[in-house]
Design a protein around this motif. Structure first.
Motif, short mmCIF file in Angstrom:
data_model
loop_
_atom_site.label_atom_id
_atom_site.label_comp_id
_atom_site.label_asym_id
_atom_site.label_seq_id
_atom_site.Cartn_x
_atom_site.Cartn_y
_atom_site.Cartn_z
N ASN A 110 17.83 -0.21 15.32
CA ASN A 110 17.42 1.10 15.43
C ASN A 110 18.13 1.93 14.07
O ASN A 110 16.95 2.77 14.01
CB ASN A 110 18.45 1.61 16.19
N PHE A 123 17.32 4.64 25.72
CA PHE A 123 19.02 4.81 24.77
C PHE A 123 19.54 4.41 26.61
O PHE A 123 18.75 4.64 27.90
CB PHE A 123 19.41 5.94 24.22
N SER A 138 25.83 4.73 20.09
CA SER A 138 24.90 5.51 19.32
C SER A 138 25.81 6.46 20.69
O SER A 138 25.21 7.24 21.82
CB SER A 138 23.43 6.32 19.71
N CYS A 143 21.68 1.88 21.88
CA CYS A 143 20.54 2.78 21.48
C CYS A 143 19.23 1.48 22.39
O CYS A 143 18.32 1.47 21.55
CB CYS A 143 20.00 2.58 19.99
#
Length: 171
Positions: A110, A123, A138, A143
């Motif tokens: 990522n 995601f 995240s 991610c």
């Protein structure tokens, strides 16, 4: 329609499970499924695709599979652009034995692909996962698709199916 390519590395076959499901769902040819150890020649191969599915198992202290090291270094050092490309990450990890680095390879992907201009998709809610820490986090998401076919095998098929359905709406 967007041209889709899968680039992945798998040590024990768990990441391959996701790659094969993606290949089937998107009806891809063998040439569009690049096993990094055997089929990857150069970063120019990424240019052939609008959408990239990028996969790796997590090794050691949260590292990507060894076959990804040189390509990721090249992407970073040569300032290769992924602008205009959609990228989704997937990988396998062990949430009990290596729970402090669970699927952290996704987080490293990522960082590198986002910095290179890619639009990251896919995601996944981190709810339902049981691990200590991950670079793939995240906010309240991971991610990409993280599977643990060692400790949570019963969840793998459903996670893959749900992710593929989600991706179809994001591409």
């Amino acid at each position: 329609m967007a041209k889709v390519g899968i680039f992945y590395a798998s040590a024990g076959g768990n990441t391959t499970l996701v790659a094969e499901a993606l290949k089937e769902a998107y009806e891809l040819e063998d040439d569009d499924c690049i096993l990094m150890e055997d089929d990857f020649d150069s970063v120019e191969q990424f240019d052939n695709y609008d959408v990239l599915f990028v996969g790796s198992s997590t090794w050691g202290q949260g590292d990507v599979h060894f076959s990804w090291v040189d390509p990721l270094f090249e992407i970073t050092s040569d300032n290769i652009s992924f602008a205009g490309k959609k990228v989704a990450f997937f990988g396998a990890g062990d949430s009990k034995t290596h729970g402090e680095h669970f699927c952290s390879a996704l987080g490293k992907f990522n960082q590198i692909f986002t910095k290179a201009g890619a639009q990251v998709i896919g995601f996944v809610d981190k709810e339902g996962y049981n691990y200590t820490a991950s670079l793939a986090e995240s906010g309240d998401k991971l991610c990409g698709l993280a599977i643990d076919n060692i400790n949570e095998k019963e969840k793998t098929s459903e996670r893959i199916e749900n992710w593929i359905e989600q991706l179809q709406g994001e591409i």
